[in-house]
Scaffold this motif. Structure first.
Motif, mmCIF file in Angstrom:
data_model
loop_
_atom_site.group_PDB
_atom_site.id
_atom_site.type_symbol
_atom_site.label_atom_id
_atom_site.label_comp_id
_atom_site.label_asym_id
_atom_site.label_seq_id
_atom_site.Cartn_x
_atom_site.Cartn_y
_atom_site.Cartn_z
ATOM 1 N N ASN A 176 0.862 -1.168 0.139
ATOM 2 C CA ASN A 176 0.046 -0.037 0.180
ATOM 3 C C ASN A 176 0.745 1.260 0.045
ATOM 4 O O ASN A 176 0.588 2.148 -0.567
ATOM 5 C CB ASN A 176 -0.998 -0.009 1.186
ATOM 6 C CG ASN A 176 -2.264 -0.769 1.169
ATOM 7 O OD1 ASN A 176 -2.505 -1.147 -0.023
ATOM 8 N ND2 ASN A 176 -2.770 -1.349 1.972
ATOM 9 N N GLU B 128 -1.293 10.420 -5.630
ATOM 10 C CA GLU B 128 -0.713 9.165 -4.837
ATOM 11 C C GLU B 128 0.600 9.369 -4.460
ATOM 12 O O GLU B 128 1.043 8.811 -3.468
ATOM 13 C CB GLU B 128 -1.068 8.143 -6.083
ATOM 14 C CG GLU B 128 -2.478 7.731 -6.435
ATOM 15 C CD GLU B 128 -2.538 6.954 -7.715
ATOM 16 O OE1 GLU B 128 -3.613 6.492 -8.003
ATOM 17 O OE2 GLU B 128 -1.608 6.458 -8.363
ATOM 18 N N GLU C 156 -3.787 12.717 -10.618
ATOM 19 C CA GLU C 156 -4.173 11.789 -9.964
ATOM 20 C C GLU C 156 -3.147 11.078 -9.288
ATOM 21 O O GLU C 156 -2.570 10.797 -8.178
ATOM 22 C CB GLU C 156 -5.018 10.930 -10.400
ATOM 23 C CG GLU C 156 -6.542 11.224 -10.572
ATOM 24 C CD GLU C 156 -7.365 10.369 -11.236
ATOM 25 O OE1 GLU C 156 -7.202 9.277 -11.399
ATOM 26 O OE2 GLU C 156 -8.290 10.859 -11.762
ATOM 27 N N ARG C 157 -2.049 10.870 -10.233
ATOM 28 C CA ARG C 157 -0.752 10.056 -10.227
ATOM 29 C C ARG C 157 0.201 10.908 -9.110
ATOM 30 O O ARG C 157 0.583 10.202 -8.140
ATOM 31 C CB ARG C 157 0.018 9.826 -11.266
ATOM 32 C CG ARG C 157 1.261 9.091 -11.141
ATOM 33 C CD ARG C 157 0.690 7.367 -11.053
ATOM 34 N NE ARG C 157 1.647 6.525 -10.621
ATOM 35 C CZ ARG C 157 2.030 5.816 -9.426
ATOM 36 N NH1 ARG C 157 1.162 6.030 -8.501
ATOM 37 N NH2 ARG C 157 3.038 5.027 -9.300
ATOM 38 N N THR D 112 -3.099 4.183 3.955
ATOM 39 C CA THR D 112 -2.985 3.478 2.845
ATOM 40 C C THR D 112 -3.994 4.214 1.742
ATOM 41 O O THR D 112 -3.914 5.203 1.654
ATOM 42 C CB THR D 112 -3.363 1.879 3.048
ATOM 43 O OG1 THR D 112 -4.801 2.023 3.121
ATOM 44 C CG2 THR D 112 -2.758 1.397 4.361
ATOM 45 N N ARG D 113 -4.895 3.360 1.176
ATOM 46 C CA ARG D 113 -5.852 3.655 0.295
ATOM 47 C C ARG D 113 -5.151 4.393 -0.886
ATOM 48 O O ARG D 113 -5.999 5.148 -1.710
ATOM 49 C CB ARG D 113 -7.147 4.331 1.164
ATOM 50 C CG ARG D 113 -7.003 5.735 0.742
ATOM 51 C CD ARG D 113 -8.398 6.402 1.699
ATOM 52 N NE ARG D 113 -8.006 6.167 2.949
ATOM 53 C CZ ARG D 113 -8.389 5.224 3.731
ATOM 54 N NH1 ARG D 113 -8.812 3.891 3.375
ATOM 55 N NH2 ARG D 113 -8.030 5.075 5.340
ATOM 56 N N GLN D 114 -3.683 4.026 -1.276
ATOM 57 C CA GLN D 114 -3.245 4.571 -2.602
ATOM 58 C C GLN D 114 -3.148 3.213 -3.518
ATOM 59 O O GLN D 114 -3.242 2.160 -3.199
ATOM 60 C CB GLN D 114 -1.996 4.903 -2.233
ATOM 61 C CG GLN D 114 -1.662 5.926 -1.124
ATOM 62 C CD GLN D 114 -2.691 6.966 -1.106
ATOM 63 O OE1 GLN D 114 -2.957 7.616 -2.051
ATOM 64 N NE2 GLN D 114 -3.198 7.053 0.130
ATOM 65 N N ARG D 115 -3.351 3.430 -4.641
ATOM 66 C CA ARG D 115 -2.857 2.637 -5.618
ATOM 67 C C ARG D 115 -1.326 2.328 -5.454
ATOM 68 O O ARG D 115 -0.654 3.004 -5.348
ATOM 69 C CB ARG D 115 -3.081 3.042 -7.118
ATOM 70 C CG ARG D 115 -1.756 2.582 -8.216
ATOM 71 C CD ARG D 115 -1.961 3.051 -9.411
ATOM 72 N NE ARG D 115 -0.540 2.875 -10.137
ATOM 73 C CZ ARG D 115 -0.541 3.759 -11.495
ATOM 74 N NH1 ARG D 115 -1.636 4.371 -12.078
ATOM 75 N NH2 ARG D 115 0.481 3.593 -11.987
ATOM 76 N N GLY E 222 3.724 1.407 -1.495
ATOM 77 C CA GLY E 222 4.394 1.699 -2.613
ATOM 78 C C GLY E 222 5.339 0.965 -2.840
ATOM 79 O O GLY E 222 6.000 0.954 -4.106
ATOM 80 N N SER F 190 1.387 11.008 -1.509
ATOM 81 C CA SER F 190 0.878 10.398 -0.135
ATOM 82 C C SER F 190 2.029 9.406 0.280
ATOM 83 O O SER F 190 2.546 9.296 1.350
ATOM 84 C CB SER F 190 -0.713 10.033 -0.553
ATOM 85 O OG SER F 190 -0.803 8.772 0.374
ATOM 86 N N MET F 191 2.499 8.637 -0.783
ATOM 87 C CA MET F 191 3.434 7.879 -0.631
ATOM 88 C C MET F 191 4.556 8.333 -0.028
ATOM 89 O O MET F 191 5.370 8.093 0.930
ATOM 90 C CB MET F 191 4.035 6.997 -1.976
ATOM 91 C CG MET F 191 3.263 6.052 -2.450
ATOM 92 S SD MET F 191 3.808 5.298 -3.886
ATOM 93 C CE MET F 191 2.546 4.833 -5.167
#
Lengths: 144, 144
Positions: free
Chosen positions: A56, B99, B95-96, B137-140, A58, B102-103
């Motif tokens: 999650n 994500e 969007e990317r 979490t909740r990321q691709r 990455g 967030s990482m």
DNA sequence: TATAAGCTTAGAGTTAACTCTAAGGTCAAT
DNA sequence: ATTGACCTTAGAGTTAACTCTAAGCTTATA
């Protein structure tokens, strides 16, 4: 003891993915029934949750493999090894963000330059810019 | 008229990649010698440069295919079609980036929490955090 | 005792964008 | 005429992380 689909429900991984991770050495079922059914004990579940958490964030499956090999024998590994992996990942993320931000800048500029209306694209300033290479490049080209 | 390797030198694409793009309808040699050698005229070269520019910005080959079909008949297409493609790409990029940011936050926090020294990883706070799922979490999940 | 749900395996397919290989033809220069 | 660089094609390989299929067991439920 959980069956594979129950572990899936617990972790949010599909049974397919769990088997895939097993094939890559990330997850294991310490017990199998005579018929070959996988059964996961508490320790297996915690390991699977570790994998999911790392995923999650990455981390790649390769990264996770390294983290797991530290995890199973923490005494023989240092904090530095862990931070090295983490820092390396952070560097990758930062590089990718920089690339994407450059793309974003370019795309925003293009959008700002074009009327975006129902007019014929004959004099579209985006098309013109692409035709004339009037654009900052030097990024890795890639899908977002 | 340029041969394929000369077009490659001009655009920074390899002959392999040029043929690959041709197979996907992006680039064409309007002339072939009897022996089958590709020869690119000015118009072909401009099209190839358009493709390279769009690729540098980050458009996918699919996107570029759409842009090219507008390019060859601008009268029949509107600025809006062009901005739609561009805006769609910008949305993907945004969007990317979200994500990845967030990482980045998570990774930075992990790094800040760990001494990173030669100590045994027995009480490593990064390993602890991963073990306990103490992480947004909740990321691709994906490679940077 | 059926039936359905769920498990097993090996292996193929997916996606994007290349990248390379093999086997052979062409061309310019010596 | 020979060499070497360059060209051709079809098709396979690469990467990452799944995702699915087929064919066949097993197990729990009605």
């Amino acid at each position: 003891m959980l069956k594979i689909s129950e572990l899936g429900a617990r972790t949010g991984l599909s049974p397919h993915t769990i088997r895939f991770y097993e094939k890559h050495g990330l997850i294991e079922a310490s017990t199998r029934t005579e018929a070959g059914y996988r059964y996961y004990n508490d320790s297996d579940v915690r390991r699977a949750e570790f994998v999911k958490t790392a995923r999650n964030i990455g981390f790649s499956l390769d990264d996770i493999g390294q983290l797991l090999s530290i995890r199973v024998d923490k005494e023989s590994h240092s904090c530095q090894e862990v931070t090295d992996i983490t820092r390396h990942k952070l560097n990758e993320v930062n590089e990718r963000i920089a690339e994407l931000e450059s793309m974003r800048t370019t795309l925003s500029r293009l959008l700002a330059s074009c009327c975006g209306g129902p007019e014929q694209a004959t004099h579209c300033s985006i098309m013109d810019a692409l035709d004339n290479g009037e654009v900052e490049t030097r990024q890795r080209a890639g899908t977002a």
